[in-house]
Design an enzyme around this catalytic site. Structure first.
Site, short mmCIF file in Angstrom:
data_model
loop_
_atom_site.label_atom_id
_atom_site.label_comp_id
_atom_site.label_asym_id
_atom_site.label_seq_id
_atom_site.Cartn_x
_atom_site.Cartn_y
_atom_site.Cartn_z
N SER A 18 0.84 -1.20 0.00
CA SER A 18 0.00 0.00 0.00
C SER A 18 0.88 1.25 0.00
O SER A 18 2.10 1.17 0.12
CB SER A 18 -0.91 0.01 1.24
OG SER A 18 -0.10 0.07 2.41
N ASP A 39 6.03 -7.47 1.55
CA ASP A 39 5.26 -6.85 2.63
C ASP A 39 5.14 -7.85 3.78
O ASP A 39 5.16 -9.06 3.55
CB ASP A 39 3.87 -6.44 2.15
CG ASP A 39 3.27 -5.33 3.01
OD1 ASP A 39 3.37 -4.15 2.59
OD2 ASP A 39 2.74 -5.62 4.09
N ASP A 65 9.34 -9.91 6.71
CA ASP A 65 9.49 -9.00 7.85
C ASP A 65 10.93 -8.50 7.77
O ASP A 65 11.88 -9.25 8.04
CB ASP A 65 9.24 -9.75 9.16
CG ASP A 65 9.50 -8.88 10.38
OD1 ASP A 65 9.99 -7.74 10.22
OD2 ASP A 65 9.21 -9.35 11.50
N ASN A 92 11.41 0.49 1.51
CA ASN A 92 10.30 1.39 1.84
C ASN A 92 9.61 1.02 3.14
O ASN A 92 9.00 1.87 3.79
CB ASN A 92 9.28 1.38 0.70
CG ASN A 92 8.00 2.07 1.10
OD1 ASN A 92 7.95 3.30 1.18
ND2 ASN A 92 6.96 1.30 1.38
N TYR A 156 10.61 7.91 15.44
CA TYR A 156 10.53 7.84 13.97
C TYR A 156 11.64 8.67 13.32
O TYR A 156 12.34 8.20 12.43
CB TYR A 156 9.16 8.37 13.53
CG TYR A 156 8.90 8.30 12.05
CD1 TYR A 156 8.71 7.07 11.42
CD2 TYR A 156 8.82 9.45 11.29
CE1 TYR A 156 8.45 7.01 10.07
CE2 TYR A 156 8.56 9.40 9.93
CZ TYR A 156 8.37 8.17 9.32
OH TYR A 156 8.12 8.11 7.98
N LYS A 160 14.78 7.39 10.93
CA LYS A 160 14.98 7.87 9.56
C LYS A 160 16.33 8.59 9.42
O LYS A 160 16.94 8.57 8.35
CB LYS A 160 13.82 8.77 9.15
CG LYS A 160 12.49 8.03 9.01
CD LYS A 160 12.55 6.92 7.96
CE LYS A 160 11.19 6.29 7.70
NZ LYS A 160 11.23 5.23 6.66
#
Lengths: 255, 208
Positions: A18, A39, A65, A92, A156, A160
């Protein structure tokens, strides 16, 4: 319309069932690549791959995973056996479970780092091992504009930031092997996650952004396709923001 | 890849890059209009893009004009010709130099290149709502390897930066990156300084 830019190439996109990952997978498939829709949700990966095949693309779904070395190594082995070695890896897969510095638990912090940062390392390592002997390859990491820091996103943003740093180190190490490693940093992209923000919060965020609009997952996908292509062979170690200028200045109006 | 409009290439140097950019754009289907510093440009057909090549890759001593100011003036003079935001907006791409990170022996070029990056970022902030994207491609001198083989920069122990990738950066590589930013599908990318230098930017703290 299908193009031949990636004909004969094998691309693996993680977190591709998605959102942005799915747009990247569809973009690469539309330009001729065989695409592995990776995914953690096997059913969703299969459905996304099926949707690509229905419009004429070549795609397979694969559960992985990315935080598990065993699953990552098994996934790369299966892709190589079924389709051939991975030419293009798009890291991603990611999660965002921040609840602010006072609320985030040890488990949430560790899970965020495991998926967002360790996942990039494990997949890139597996890809590099097969790309180095072939002297070619493309690795594209989806980071986030949030790595610059943002309210309530210490886990988060930290994860990143690790992705950005890993991108640069991998680029330096792999450049002489003809492998480029780059990073995309999306800003406010029109995904269900962003749309879940209260309207007044979203409006305030957009007011602080130079273009004042949401981006589309396809905007990120187009940039990923460029970085994955032969046209970008001299671009490596770069962090490209797809954010409507948010990276330039994003101080929100005071509440 | 997706040329479908008219682009003005304003060039004051770096001839090899200009030829490669023009060739790539024409091949992709763009209508290319060429201009130099003295060419009147304020009147003419609607433009979907501008490519500004001030000549920073060729020069060692620096340009005799400020490329940042030139870019700002160019955008202002072309304002009425640029496609409006409601109609898809327009893309502006400048070609600068990796020297903006700083380089021994070319401080004037470095300063001008850094000024160009700052102008690009400022214009991106200023014109975002109008649907303009403003980006720059930062490259190496095309003869970087030859310069490196000549030895250290006089008065220093430092050698010319070159690509870390196996092949030298070519004008075609630069043209491909320019074309990416001109693509209408790149309309959510603005204010970016993308190095097309085979990783030669990576050991500078300013490059991230």
């Amino acid at each position: 319309m299908f193009h031949a830019e990636f004909k004969g190439k094998v691309s693996l996109v993680t977190g591709a069932a998605s959102g942005i990952g799915n747009a990247v997978a569809r973009e690469l498939a539309a330009h001729g690549s065989a695409v592995v829709v990776g995914d953690i949700d096997a059913g969703a990966a299969d459905r996304a791959a099926s949707a690509i095949r229905e419009v004429g693309g070549q795609a397979v779904g694969l559960r992985v995973d990315v935080s598990s070395r065993g699953e990552v190594e098994a996934a790369f082995a299966r892709v190589e056996a079924d389709l051939g070695p991975v030419d293009v890896l798009v890291n991603n897969a990611g999660i965002s479970i921040d609840r602010g510095v006072r609320g985030v638990t040890d488990e949430e912090w560790q899970r965020t780092i495991a998926v967002n940062q360790t996942g990039v390392f494990l997949c890139s390592q597996a890809a590099a091992r097969s790309m180095i002997p072939r002297k070619t390859g493309r690795i594209i990491n989806i980071a986030s504009r949030a790595w610059l820091g943002w309210f309530g996103q210490v886990a988060y943003a930290s994860s990143k930031g690790g992705v950005v740093s890993a991108t640069r180190s991998l680029a330096i190490e792999l450049a002489r092997h003809g492998i480029t490693v780059n990073c995309l940093a999306p800003g406010l992209i029109d995904t269900p996650l962003v749309r879940s923000e209260p309207p007044e919060v979203l409006e305030r965020l957009l007011r602080a952004q130079p273009m004042g609009t949401l981006g589309e997952p396809e905007d990120v996908a187009n940039a990923a396709r460029f970085l994955a292509s032969d046209r970008a062979r001299a671009v490596t170690g770069q962090l490209l923001y797809v954010c409507g200028g948010k990276s330039l200045y994003a101080q929100p109006a005071m509440a | 890849m997706a040329g479908e409009g008219r682009v003005l290439v304003r060039a004051d140097g770096d001839d090899d890059v200009v030829v490669a950019v023009s060739s790539a754009l024409v091949t992709a289907g763009w209508i290319v209009e060429h201009a130099g510093r003295s060419t009147p440009v304020s009147e003419g057909p609607r433009l979907d893009g501008i490519v500004f090549v001030p000549g920073l890759l060729d020069t060692v001593a620096g340009l005799d004009v400020d490329p940042a100011a030139e870019l700002v003036e160019l955008v202002e003079s072309l304002g009425r010709r640029l496609r409006s935001g409601g109609d898809g907006g327009a893309r502006i791409v400048a070609v600068g130099s990796r020297d903006w990170l700083g380089w021994a022996g070319r401080p004037a070029v470095a300063a001008q290149a850094a000024g160009l990056v700052a102008a690009v970022r400022s214009l991106a902030l200023e014109r975002g709502r109008a649907g303009l994207t403003v980006n720059c491609v930062l490259a190496l001198p095309l003869d970087a390897h030859r310069r490196r083989h000549r030895g250290a920069v006089p008065g220093t122990h430092l050698h010319e930066p070159v690509a870390l990738t196996p092949e030298p950066v070519t004008s075609a590589d630069i043209a491909a990156t320019v074309e990416f930013f001109l693509d209408p599908r790149s309309n959510y990318i603005t204010g970016q300084a993308l190095h097309c230098c085979g990783g030669a930017s990576l050991l500078s703290s300013l490059s991230v």
